[in-house]
Design a protein around this motif. Structure first.
Motif, PDB file in Angstrom:
ATOM      1  N   GLU A 269       6.880   3.510  -6.216  1.00  0.00           N
ATOM      2  CA  GLU A 269       7.185   2.211  -5.631  1.00  0.00           C
ATOM      3  C   GLU A 269       7.249   2.227  -4.108  1.00  0.00           C
ATOM      4  OE1 GLU A 269       8.943   3.929  -7.852  1.00  0.00           O
ATOM      5  OE2 GLU A 269      11.122   3.643  -7.629  1.00  0.00           O
ATOM      6  N   PHE A 270       7.417   3.418  -3.523  1.00  0.00           N
ATOM      7  CA  PHE A 270       7.523   3.505  -2.061  1.00  0.00           C
ATOM      8  C   PHE A 270       6.252   4.041  -1.390  1.00  0.00           C
ATOM      9  CE2 PHE A 270      12.062   3.945  -3.405  1.00  0.00           C
ATOM     10  CZ  PHE A 270      12.454   2.692  -2.951  1.00  0.00           C
ATOM     11  N   CYS A 271       5.170   4.187  -2.156  1.00  0.00           N
ATOM     12  CA  CYS A 271       3.888   4.574  -1.553  1.00  0.00           C
ATOM     13  C   CYS A 271       2.736   3.735  -2.100  1.00  0.00           C
ATOM     14  CB  CYS A 271       3.614   6.076  -1.760  1.00  0.00           C
ATOM     15  SG  CYS A 271       3.550   6.610  -3.463  1.00  0.00           S
ATOM     16  N   HIS A 272       3.083   2.537  -2.626  1.00  0.00           N
ATOM     17  CA  HIS A 272       2.059   1.599  -3.096  1.00  0.00           C
ATOM     18  C   HIS A 272       2.473   0.175  -2.759  1.00  0.00           C
ATOM     19  CE1 HIS A 272       1.001   5.151  -5.492  1.00  0.00           C
ATOM     20  NE2 HIS A 272      -0.202   4.645  -5.552  1.00  0.00           N
ATOM     21  N   SER A 273       1.497  -0.705  -2.695  1.00  0.00           N
ATOM     22  CA  SER A 273       1.762  -2.099  -2.330  1.00  0.00           C
ATOM     23  C   SER A 273       2.358  -2.852  -3.524  1.00  0.00           C
ATOM     24  CB  SER A 273       0.465  -2.780  -1.901  1.00  0.00           C
ATOM     25  OG  SER A 273      -0.265  -3.228  -3.041  1.00  0.00           O
TER      26      SER A 273
ATOM     27  N   ILE B 275       6.389  -1.357  -4.182  1.00  0.00           N
ATOM     28  CA  ILE B 275       7.220  -2.211  -3.325  1.00  0.00           C
ATOM     29  C   ILE B 275       6.668  -2.228  -1.903  1.00  0.00           C
ATOM     30  CG2 ILE B 275       9.515  -2.564  -2.325  1.00  0.00           C
ATOM     31  CD1 ILE B 275      10.687  -1.232  -4.819  1.00  0.00           C
ATOM     32  N   ILE B 276       6.487  -1.046  -1.330  1.00  0.00           N
ATOM     33  CA  ILE B 276       5.991  -0.924   0.032  1.00  0.00           C
ATOM     34  C   ILE B 276       5.358   0.456   0.203  1.00  0.00           C
ATOM     35  CG2 ILE B 276       8.238  -0.092   0.831  1.00  0.00           C
ATOM     36  CD1 ILE B 276       7.646  -1.417   3.551  1.00  0.00           C
ATOM     37  N   ASN B 277       4.294   0.528   0.970  1.00  0.00           N
ATOM     38  CA  ASN B 277       3.640   1.816   1.219  1.00  0.00           C
ATOM     39  C   ASN B 277       4.226   2.403   2.497  1.00  0.00           C
ATOM     40  OD1 ASN B 277       1.877   3.994   1.592  1.00  0.00           O
ATOM     41  ND2 ASN B 277       0.134   2.862   0.746  1.00  0.00           N
ATOM     42  N   LEU B 278       5.343   3.094   2.362  1.00  0.00           N
ATOM     43  CA  LEU B 278       6.054   3.621   3.527  1.00  0.00           C
ATOM     44  C   LEU B 278       5.268   4.693   4.290  1.00  0.00           C
ATOM     45  CD1 LEU B 278       9.759   3.783   2.265  1.00  0.00           C
ATOM     46  CD2 LEU B 278       8.774   2.222   3.950  1.00  0.00           C
ATOM     47  N   PRO B 279       4.585   5.644   3.621  1.00  0.00           N
ATOM     48  CA  PRO B 279       3.833   6.648   4.384  1.00  0.00           C
ATOM     49  C   PRO B 279       2.730   6.024   5.247  1.00  0.00           C
ATOM     50  CG  PRO B 279       4.150   7.388   2.130  1.00  0.00           C
ATOM     51  CD  PRO B 279       4.580   5.955   2.181  1.00  0.00           C
ATOM     52  N   ALA B 280       2.036   5.016   4.705  1.00  0.00           N
ATOM     53  CA  ALA B 280       0.980   4.353   5.478  1.00  0.00           C
ATOM     54  C   ALA B 280       1.569   3.647   6.695  1.00  0.00           C
ATOM     55  CB  ALA B 280       0.231   3.356   4.594  1.00  0.00           C
ATOM     56  N   LEU B 281       2.705   2.977   6.489  1.00  0.00           N
ATOM     57  CA  LEU B 281       3.377   2.306   7.598  1.00  0.00           C
ATOM     58  C   LEU B 281       3.850   3.320   8.639  1.00  0.00           C
ATOM     59  CD1 LEU B 281       4.492  -0.302   8.823  1.00  0.00           C
ATOM     60  CD2 LEU B 281       6.556   0.004   7.438  1.00  0.00           C
ATOM     61  N   PHE B 282       4.341   4.462   8.155  1.00  0.00           N
ATOM     62  CA  PHE B 282       4.840   5.504   9.059  1.00  0.00           C
ATOM     63  C   PHE B 282       3.731   6.042   9.962  1.00  0.00           C
ATOM     64  CE2 PHE B 282       4.853  10.133   9.685  1.00  0.00           C
ATOM     65  CZ  PHE B 282       5.913  10.254  10.572  1.00  0.00           C
ATOM     66  N   ILE B 283       2.564   6.392   9.391  1.00  0.00           N
ATOM     67  CA  ILE B 283       1.511   7.019  10.191  1.00  0.00           C
ATOM     68  C   ILE B 283       0.938   6.018  11.206  1.00  0.00           C
ATOM     69  CG2 ILE B 283      -0.367   6.555   8.524  1.00  0.00           C
ATOM     70  CD1 ILE B 283       0.081   9.674  10.770  1.00  0.00           C
ATOM     71  N   VAL B 284       0.806   4.743  10.808  1.00  0.00           N
ATOM     72  CA  VAL B 284       0.324   3.718  11.746  1.00  0.00           C
ATOM     73  C   VAL B 284       1.324   3.541  12.888  1.00  0.00           C
ATOM     74  CG1 VAL B 284      -0.151   1.249  12.010  1.00  0.00           C
ATOM     75  CG2 VAL B 284      -1.105   2.496  10.062  1.00  0.00           C
ATOM     76  N   GLY B 285       2.621   3.516  12.559  1.00  0.00           N
ATOM     77  CA  GLY B 285       3.656   3.360  13.576  1.00  0.00           C
ATOM     78  C   GLY B 285       3.724   4.541  14.529  1.00  0.00           C
ATOM     79  N   ALA B 286       3.665   5.757  13.973  1.00  0.00           N
ATOM     80  CA  ALA B 286       3.763   6.963  14.804  1.00  0.00           C
ATOM     81  C   ALA B 286       2.597   7.055  15.786  1.00  0.00           C
ATOM     82  CB  ALA B 286       3.806   8.200  13.908  1.00  0.00           C
TER      83      ALA B 286
ATOM     84  N   ILE C  49       0.207  -5.946  12.958  1.00  0.00           N
ATOM     85  CA  ILE C  49      -0.889  -6.409  12.091  1.00  0.00           C
ATOM     86  C   ILE C  49      -1.334  -5.310  11.121  1.00  0.00           C
ATOM     87  CG2 ILE C  49      -3.292  -7.205  12.065  1.00  0.00           C
ATOM     88  CD1 ILE C  49      -2.725  -8.438  14.865  1.00  0.00           C
ATOM     89  N   VAL C  50      -1.653  -4.143  11.681  1.00  0.00           N
ATOM     90  CA  VAL C  50      -2.155  -3.041  10.851  1.00  0.00           C
ATOM     91  C   VAL C  50      -1.052  -2.514   9.934  1.00  0.00           C
ATOM     92  CG1 VAL C  50      -3.203  -0.748  10.889  1.00  0.00           C
ATOM     93  CG2 VAL C  50      -3.860  -2.432  12.601  1.00  0.00           C
ATOM     94  N   GLY C  51       0.177  -2.442  10.459  1.00  0.00           N
ATOM     95  CA  GLY C  51       1.300  -1.946   9.664  1.00  0.00           C
ATOM     96  C   GLY C  51       1.566  -2.806   8.446  1.00  0.00           C
ATOM     97  N   LEU C  52       1.537  -4.135   8.618  1.00  0.00           N
ATOM     98  CA  LEU C  52       1.753  -5.034   7.485  1.00  0.00           C
ATOM     99  C   LEU C  52       0.663  -4.860   6.430  1.00  0.00           C
ATOM    100  CD1 LEU C  52       2.891  -8.319   9.289  1.00  0.00           C
ATOM    101  CD2 LEU C  52       4.283  -6.860   7.796  1.00  0.00           C
ATOM    102  N   PHE C  53      -0.581  -4.758   6.905  1.00  0.00           N
ATOM    103  CA  PHE C  53      -1.705  -4.575   5.981  1.00  0.00           C
ATOM    104  C   PHE C  53      -1.556  -3.264   5.215  1.00  0.00           C
ATOM    105  CE2 PHE C  53      -5.958  -6.022   4.809  1.00  0.00           C
ATOM    106  CZ  PHE C  53      -6.472  -4.886   4.209  1.00  0.00           C
ATOM    107  N   ALA C  54      -1.254  -2.185   5.950  1.00  0.00           N
ATOM    108  CA  ALA C  54      -1.135  -0.861   5.328  1.00  0.00           C
ATOM    109  C   ALA C  54       0.022  -0.804   4.344  1.00  0.00           C
ATOM    110  CB  ALA C  54      -0.967   0.203   6.413  1.00  0.00           C
ATOM    111  N   ALA C  55       1.111  -1.498   4.665  1.00  0.00           N
ATOM    112  CA  ALA C  55       2.311  -1.417   3.835  1.00  0.00           C
ATOM    113  C   ALA C  55       2.237  -2.267   2.573  1.00  0.00           C
ATOM    114  CB  ALA C  55       3.536  -1.823   4.655  1.00  0.00           C
ATOM    115  N   PHE C  56       1.526  -3.397   2.640  1.00  0.00           N
ATOM    116  CA  PHE C  56       1.650  -4.364   1.551  1.00  0.00           C
ATOM    117  C   PHE C  56       0.347  -4.758   0.862  1.00  0.00           C
ATOM    118  CE2 PHE C  56       5.352  -5.291   4.350  1.00  0.00           C
ATOM    119  CZ  PHE C  56       6.352  -4.959   3.431  1.00  0.00           C
ATOM    120  N   VAL C  57      -0.807  -4.228   1.298  1.00  0.00           N
ATOM    121  CA  VAL C  57      -2.085  -4.613   0.690  1.00  0.00           C
ATOM    122  C   VAL C  57      -2.796  -3.375   0.136  1.00  0.00           C
ATOM    123  CG1 VAL C  57      -4.322  -5.726   1.089  1.00  0.00           C
ATOM    124  CG2 VAL C  57      -2.293  -6.540   2.297  1.00  0.00           C
ATOM    125  N   PRO C  58      -3.340  -3.440  -1.089  1.00  0.00           N
ATOM    126  CA  PRO C  58      -4.072  -2.290  -1.644  1.00  0.00           C
ATOM    127  C   PRO C  58      -5.333  -1.983  -0.837  1.00  0.00           C
ATOM    128  CG  PRO C  58      -3.545  -3.906  -3.360  1.00  0.00           C
ATOM    129  CD  PRO C  58      -3.239  -4.551  -2.041  1.00  0.00           C
ATOM    130  N   GLY C  59      -5.643  -0.713  -0.689  1.00  0.00           N
ATOM    131  CA  GLY C  59      -6.785  -0.295   0.123  1.00  0.00           C
ATOM    132  C   GLY C  59      -8.129  -0.731  -0.424  1.00  0.00           C
TER     133      GLY C  59
END
Length: 493
Positions: free
Chosen positions: A147-151, A163-174, A388-398
């Motif tokens: 649930e924490f690594c998928h949209s 629920i949220i893709n936290l690793p994707a959000l993390f790498i975009v943020g870092a 923009i990219v963080g929201l997409f990465a966190a909440f939309v399937p690739g």
């Protein structure tokens, strides 16, 4: 007030000479080559190679790489001339503004948002998937909960909802924060990653060559037919159409060398370094791609890449066909994570610089053109892209994105090729440190090869591109046209 008004060449060159008041010039030719290789080697090499072999061309995916490389080289020669003559941040957007007017410049800028932002988010999602692969197969620890690594739009086989893709959000943020700190620091980190990635790719080619089974390369070009994937979508397989389809598929693997030109305003000697950076990174990666594809398709059959070896295809092929080299499979997983990281870095770099240029011209909010007082980077543009990219990465399937990044880039390449022809007519006396050979033949061939690859991507992607451009028209005529500095010189916004 005309939507076809061009930005004067004298104004562009004056902006370049005043760069000490804006972006800091810190990048060398090696930094640019490393940036290009960092963007090119990554998602495409480790993922798209097997996909193209399975769906389109079988062993002849190597020919697909050659077709894609030819298109990139022709466009690259045009990029090299423009970036060495107009060393301004903004890439194809800036070149189009100078040659074909504001409206087409807006279209290409809007198109580059599709290429860089959507591409970065997609690779961020793939980074998240391979992080779990690293945790389970290399470090032998528990994976991140589903649930924490998928949209929220994804559900596991066990019925667990994302629920949220936290690793994707993390790498975009870092990586966004790294880019705000400074382009030079970002390029240094990227240089280290590039050395690691290239070393592992070379090892796979060298060690894997002796394990090639000639039966997997027979026939090298399969008979023409249709391959239907698990989603019920038909793909042209074999023959010329299969190779063309493979070229369109693996084109994603070449995206990146054009991003080098977006950093022209931060290059110490752009007239010498930009052609070296663009063409050098493309040449190195093309050779590696062809050799890598030849080895990978020789290790296992096409059926393997359609079934059990579909996910983590390179690591799986090594595990099944190269006994004694399990350690190399683990290194590949690490290389993929590093590779995806550097792809995201260059895509975010390119996107923020396009926003910076469009903000300076008034086509986007002025805040995007503001430079950090200490770090001399367009930090507000970086922060906007992060959101923009963080929201997409966190909440939309690739998988929703598909080939949109490829078709957006091909469209940009076509306009770059046209720009060279137009600029030779309108500015014949402009100093060109690097000249595209055989104009207009080379640009015309570049346009034709890119159009052929767009054709290979199919009508669904044509419709998506048209839909994105239609949204861009609404934004331009509703906001940008009224605030354009070129068309509204007295507007103080």
């Amino acid at each position: 007030m005309s939507i076809w008004k061009r930005k004067p060449m004298a104004l562009l060159l004056a902006e370049a000479s005043e760069s000490e008041k804006g972006l800091k010039r810190t990048l060398t030719a090696w930094s640019l080559v490393a940036l290009g290789i960092g963007a090119i080697i990554g998602a495409g090499l480790f993922v798209r190679t097997a996909t193209a072999a399975a769906q389109n061309a079988g062993p002849s995916v190597t020919i697909g790489f050659i077709v894609a490389a030819i298109g990139c080289a022709l466009a690259g020669l045009c990029y090299a001339e423009l970036s060495s003559s107009i060393p301004i941040a903004g890439s194809a957007y800036t070149y189009t503004y100078a040659t074909m007017g504001e409206f087409l410049a807006w279209i290409i800028g809007w198109d580059l948002i599709l290429e860089y932002a959507v591409g970065a988010a997609t690779v961020g999602i793939a980074w998240s998937e391979y992080l779990n692969n690293l945790l389970v197969n290399v470090l032998h620890v528990s994976p991140i909960p589903y649930e924490f690594c998928h949209s929220p739009f994804q559900t596991s086989l066990d019925g667990v909802n994302g629920i949220i893709n936290l690793p994707a959000l993390f790498i975009v943020g870092a990586i966004s924060l790294l880019l705000i700190k400074g382009t030079q620091e970002s390029a240094f980190v990227n240089g280290i990653i590039v050395v690691v990635k290239v070393a592992i790719v070379v090892m796979i080619i060298v060690f894997g060559w002796s394990f090639i089974d000639d039966a997997n390369h027979t026939p090298y070009i399969p008979e023409p037919g249709i391959f239907t994937d698990e989603h019920g979508i038909g793909h042209s397989y074999g023959g010329i159409m299969g190779i063309l389809g493979a070229a369109g598929t693996v084109f994603f693997a070449f995206i990146g060398f054009d991003a080098v030109s977006t950093a022209a305003q931060e290059t110490k000697n752009p007239k010498r370094d930009m052609p070296i950076g663009i063409l050098g990174s493309l040449a190195i990666c093309t050779v590696l791609y062809i050799l890598f594809a030849h080895v990978l398709t020789g290790l296992e059959s096409v059926e393997f890449f359609r079934t059990g070896g579909k996910e983590a295809s390179v690591a799986n092929a090594i595990a099944s066909s190269m006994p004694g080299y399990e350690w190399l499979g683990q290194f590949v997983t690490v290389a993929i994570l590093a590779g995806f990281s550097s792809v995201i870095l260059v895509m975010l770099l390119g996107q923020s610089r396009v926003f910076y240029s469009m903000g300076k011209d008034g086509l986007l909010p002025k805040a995007f053109s503001e430079v950090h007082p200490k770090y001399k980077t367009p930090y507000k543009a970086n922060l906007a892209i992060l959101v923009i990219v963080g929201l997409f990465a966190a909440f939309v399937p690739g998988d929703i994105v598909g080939d949109m990044t490829s078709i957006g880039t091909l469209f940009a390449f076509i306009l770059v090729c046209v720009s060279v022809i137009v600029l030779r007519k309108t500015e014949p006396n402009m100093k060109r440190e690097f000249k595209t050979p055989f104009v207009p033949l080379v640009p015309i061939l570049g346009i034709l090869v890119c159009l052929a690859m767009i054709y290979g991507l199919g009508w669904t992607n044509w419709l998506r591109l048209l839909g994105w451009l239609a949204l861009g028209f609404i934004v331009y005529f509703g906001y940008s046209k009224k605030r354009s500095k070129l068309n509204n010189p007295n507007n103080k916004e």
